[in-house]
Design a protein around this motif. Structure first.
Motif, mmCIF file in Angstrom:
data_model
loop_
_atom_site.group_PDB
_atom_site.id
_atom_site.type_symbol
_atom_site.label_atom_id
_atom_site.label_comp_id
_atom_site.label_asym_id
_atom_site.label_seq_id
_atom_site.Cartn_x
_atom_site.Cartn_y
_atom_site.Cartn_z
ATOM 1 N N SER A 1 0.860 -1.188 0.000
ATOM 2 C CA SER A 1 0.000 0.000 0.000
ATOM 3 C C SER A 1 0.890 1.229 0.000
ATOM 4 O O SER A 1 2.038 1.185 0.454
ATOM 5 C CB SER A 1 -0.925 0.025 1.224
ATOM 6 N N GLU A 2 0.344 2.321 -0.500
ATOM 7 C CA GLU A 2 1.071 3.592 -0.473
ATOM 8 C C GLU A 2 0.060 4.727 -0.615
ATOM 9 O O GLU A 2 -0.790 4.712 -1.509
ATOM 10 C CB GLU A 2 2.109 3.674 -1.586
ATOM 11 N N SER A 3 0.139 5.677 0.270
ATOM 12 C CA SER A 3 -0.777 6.818 0.223
ATOM 13 C C SER A 3 -0.073 8.043 0.769
ATOM 14 O O SER A 3 0.927 7.944 1.499
ATOM 15 C CB SER A 3 -2.045 6.533 1.035
ATOM 16 N N ILE A 4 -0.615 9.180 0.428
ATOM 17 C CA ILE A 4 -0.067 10.444 0.909
ATOM 18 C C ILE A 4 -1.223 11.403 1.196
ATOM 19 O O ILE A 4 -2.203 11.457 0.443
ATOM 20 C CB ILE A 4 0.922 11.065 -0.103
ATOM 21 N N ILE A 5 -1.113 12.102 2.291
ATOM 22 C CA ILE A 5 -2.060 13.156 2.654
ATOM 23 C C ILE A 5 -1.258 14.439 2.828
ATOM 24 O O ILE A 5 -0.279 14.458 3.579
ATOM 25 C CB ILE A 5 -2.806 12.828 3.958
ATOM 26 N N TYR A 6 -1.636 15.469 2.129
ATOM 27 C CA TYR A 6 -0.909 16.724 2.296
ATOM 28 C C TYR A 6 -1.885 17.896 2.274
ATOM 29 O O TYR A 6 -2.966 17.841 1.683
ATOM 30 C CB TYR A 6 0.175 16.896 1.234
ATOM 31 N N GLU A 7 -1.469 18.941 2.956
ATOM 32 C CA GLU A 7 -2.285 20.144 3.092
ATOM 33 C C GLU A 7 -1.363 21.349 3.059
ATOM 34 O O GLU A 7 -0.319 21.370 3.720
ATOM 35 C CB GLU A 7 -3.069 20.112 4.397
ATOM 36 N N ALA A 8 -1.737 22.341 2.295
ATOM 37 C CA ALA A 8 -0.937 23.563 2.180
ATOM 38 C C ALA A 8 -1.861 24.761 2.122
ATOM 39 O O ALA A 8 -2.992 24.674 1.628
ATOM 40 C CB ALA A 8 -0.048 23.517 0.935
ATOM 41 N N GLY A 9 -1.381 25.878 2.630
ATOM 42 C CA GLY A 9 -2.200 27.080 2.592
ATOM 43 C C GLY A 9 -1.437 28.293 3.065
ATOM 44 O O GLY A 9 -0.294 28.189 3.540
ATOM 45 N N PHE A 10 -2.058 29.430 2.942
ATOM 46 C CA PHE A 10 -1.435 30.666 3.388
ATOM 47 C C PHE A 10 -2.517 31.685 3.714
ATOM 48 O O PHE A 10 -3.632 31.645 3.176
ATOM 49 C CB PHE A 10 -0.485 31.224 2.320
ATOM 50 N N GLY A 11 -2.184 32.571 4.621
ATOM 51 C CA GLY A 11 -3.066 33.672 4.958
ATOM 52 C C GLY A 11 -2.579 34.957 4.318
ATOM 53 O O GLY A 11 -1.379 35.143 4.102
ATOM 54 N N PHE A 12 -3.505 35.843 4.007
ATOM 55 C CA PHE A 12 -3.118 37.100 3.366
ATOM 56 C C PHE A 12 -4.150 38.172 3.705
ATOM 57 O O PHE A 12 -5.285 37.871 4.094
ATOM 58 C CB PHE A 12 -3.003 36.921 1.846
ATOM 59 N N TRP A 13 -3.730 39.394 3.591
ATOM 60 C CA TRP A 13 -4.593 40.544 3.871
ATOM 61 C C TRP A 13 -5.253 40.427 5.247
ATOM 62 O O TRP A 13 -6.399 40.832 5.432
ATOM 63 C CB TRP A 13 -5.653 40.709 2.796
#
Length: 701
Positions: A608-620
């Motif tokens: 098995s192989e899986s990936i969970i990723y999350e990215a983000g940024f705040g602005f103003w």
């Protein structure tokens, strides 16, 4: 629980632009226990009285700025104008201007909600408004406001009602409401909650409207009817009851009826979906003051998984087709622990649940380590009984007993810790063929197990960090087991016995090292490293290396990174690895988890192989964008991905999410369904908001 129209009033401030046709200021006199003059600012404390021809004001503290002509009032504030009560609160301010000949009343609340009115009058503690508007945003240029022609606040019922309401976004009117009313305190009240309005290409227009009923302090009821134009109608109910200060009962029941066309198109098994959930949690049921006990029940009875998918509580969750119900109770003293557990499993994808194995019940007793003769000699006990039952198939009653004795001591000025252990271990399996044609002999497994361990704990300070080490080894030697009856893979390879194995233990020697690096004051963990290796002995005395386990985690200013892996020496390759990485810098963040396993001749693992990723940024300052994905690398399938926009400006909140997800469904072939969904949540704080959901597509996978 947020009501659609929610308001909290606890403190009121009032600002007046005083009527002044002759451009003369209101003249005040101040009486107080203490008066302090600081240039243009006068501070009065202790039973303060301010009065003029128009006003009579009392408070415990007053700050008056002569230059700006502003008065701030604190604690037990009472304001009367022309002998009419206008405010009873803990804080108020009055601003006197000489440029206006029209009186404007400004009422501000503790949660930043304010009302500005051209005319205010009062009768006893009730307040009446004319030509007013309210908001919780900036007073000069609010992002949103509600303007109304008249209104009233009734203090006895904490009830505010307004008429001819226009909702404005900036200066643009967007909604008209002839009547608008809500409670102004935090107490539970009967009324409408935030609705969910949506649209789906398959289900058509959707409307879910909760109605909350709160007749007493210890119980309430929520009714949630729902309408899906192309699919059907349903009703979900939620009941809560606090029968004691240490407990809470929650009961929910739901029913949904499918339209014939929708059911046929999507190949659903059932026309009707229904279910019942009973959740009860309580502590201090029978326990005395020095003991501890607890009861927990979560019983889930449902016809199929669509019952949960259609629930308004489902939100953004994706439910699996397997459902577990449980009932637990434990009683714990300083010396003993007793627990009983019941587990009932339902596979909603199966046509029948008759072959599903249930655990009804499990009984567990544990005796905590207790000195025997001397403080260095300890013993404990652990025993359990589990009844594995089902309607069709082999049933088993399993009994386990473990009785270990420990003796520990230190050598070389506590640098070396030695522990000796003798354990008596016993397992018994009582088979019930349950109408099977083949009979199995009851199994019995008895073993005496010996172990000796040696370890040391070291610490050394350096100029900028501390280093700690735990180094140890354990030799485990079990006697030859006394085995009777049929045991899977030991005396019988029949697959019917596979759910009831007895794991054999062999002689092994393990080594481990755990080390950590800290800041000098132990306040911050910098790095942690663990490594473990076992040497396994076969029954004929030959040895081989077990999987090498290595785990390391590094913590830095902006997050952490960790890796855990298993290396199989027989296959000469990695068989499992998990890596996590987290980073947060300023308004940017990134988190990911990668998990991988490999099937090899000796790993006993599936690939098995899986990936969970999350990215983000705040602005103003108020805005945040993010993306999250759960991707099955081996099958090349996206289980879920979502794009999110969040705007939080304090006085209003917006959450917008687009999700592409796989969800379990009660279809004829039990295949999952992929759907594209848009979630929208808007709140005008603190009066409430609305939730919306739009399903773009719904296709079988």
């Amino acid at each position: 629980m947020h009501k659609i129209l929610l308001l909290i009033i606890t403190a009121i401030g009032i600002s007046f632009a005083a009527s002044n046709l002759n451009e003369t200021k209101e003249q005040f006199q101040i009486v107080a226990k203490n008066l302090v003059y600081d240039n243009e600012v006068i501070t009065a404390t202790g039973e303060v009285i301010m009065f003029s021809p128009t006003y009579y004001i009392t408070a415990q503290k007053v700050i008056y700025n002569k230059q700006t002509n502003v008065v701030q009032l604190y604690d037990n504030v009472n304001i009367l104008k022309d002998n009419k009560n206008l405010s009873i609160s803990d804080y108020a301010f009055i601003e006197f201007e000489v440029s206006s000949n029209q009186e404007v009343v400004f009422m501000m609340y503790e949660n930043n909600l304010w009302i500005e009115s051209a005319e205010v009058s009062s009768k006893e503690n009730d307040v009446f408004f004319q030509d007013s508007y309210m908001s919780s945003c900036d007073c000069n240029n609010p992002d949103w406001s509600i303007r109304f022609s008249s209104g009233a606040h009734y203090d006895e019922y904490s009830w505010l009602q307004t008429f001819n309401n226009r909702l404005y976004i900036k200066s643009v009117p967007v909604l008209y409401l002839p009547y608008f009313a809500f409670y102004t305190n935090t107490n539970r009240h009967t009324g409408l909650l935030v609705p969910t309005i949506g649209y789906s290409s398959d289900e058509g227009f959707q409307y879910i409207q909760p109605y909350f009923i709160a007749p007493a302090d210890d119980w309430d009821l929520e009714l949630v009817p729902q309408y899906r134009a192309k699919r059907g109608v349903g009703l979900y109910t939620y009941f809560r009851y606090a029968d004691s200060p240490n407990s809470m009962l929650k009961v929910s029941y739901g029913y949904f009826s499918e339209n014939k066309e929708y059911r046929t198109k999507h190949e659903l098994k059932n026309k009707e979906h229904y279910g019942l959930n009973i959740n009860y949690e309580r502590s201090k049921l029978f326990a005395t003051q020095d003991d501890e006990d607890g009861f927990y029940a979560d019983i889930e009875l449902l016809r199929d998984i669509e019952y949960k998918n259609l629930s308004d509580r489902a939100g953004e969750k994706s439910y699996a087709s397997n459902v577990e119900s449980k009932i637990n109770y434990f009683y714990k003293t300083n010396d003993d622990y007793f627990g009983t557990y019941l587990r009932y499993y339902k596979d909603t994808s199966a046509d029948s649940n008759d072959e599903t194995i249930q655990k009804l019940p499990t009984l567990h007793y544990h005796k905590f380590s207790t000195p025997l003769i001397t403080q260095n000699l300890l013993y404990s006990a652990d025993t359990s009984f589990t009844n594995y039952t089902r309607k069709k198939g082999l049933q088993v009653k399993e009994t386990n007993v473990s009785l270990p004795f420990f003796y520990g001591f230190s050598l070389f000025d506590d640098y070396l810790n030695i522990s000796l252990q003798e354990e008596l271990y016993f397992t018994h399996l009582d088979y019930d063929k349950n109408n099977l044609t083949k009979e199995y002999k009851d199994a019995q497994y008895f073993q005496l197990r010996h172990s000796i361990s040696a370890s040391t704990n070291l610490i050394k300070p350096y100029d900028s960090f501390l280093h700690t080490i735990n180094l140890g080894s354990k030799l485990y030697i079990p006697n030859n087991a006394d085995i009777k009856g049929d045991i899977y893979k030991t005396t019988n390879n029949d697959g019917v016995l596979k759910p009831f194995p007895i794991t054999e233990t062999n002689k092994n020697l393990s080594f481990w090292l755990s080390q950590s690096f800290y800041s000098r004051d132990f306040a911050t963990l910098i790095l942690n490293h663990k490594i473990r290796q076992a040497v396994l002995y076969n029954s004929d005395g030959r040895t081989k290396l077990g999987d090498l386990e290595n785990e390391i985690t590094y913590y830095h200013k902006y997050g952490s990174i960790s890796n855990r892996l298993f290396y199989n020496h027989d296959d000469n390759q990695l068989v499992e690895a998990a890596t996590t990485f987290g980073l947060k810098y300023s308004d940017y963040f990134f988190n990911t988890t990668h998990y991988w396993t490999k099937k090899t001749p000796n790993s006993q693992k599936d690939s098995s192989e899986s990936i969970i990723y999350e990215a983000g940024f705040g602005f103003w300052k108020y805005y945040k964008l993010s993306y999250k994905e759960n991707y099955n690398i081996l099958d090349k399938v996206v289980n879920r991905k979502e794009y999110r926009l969040t705007i939080d400006k304090g006085c209003w909140f917006l959450h917008l999410k687009f999700a592409d997800e796989l969800v379990a469904a009660s279809t004829v072939d039990n295949k999952a369904i992929r759907q594209d969904v848009v979630y929208l949540n808007i709140e005008l704080r603190p009066i409430g908001g609305i939730q919306q959901q739009f399903t773009k597509s719904r296709t079988n996978q």
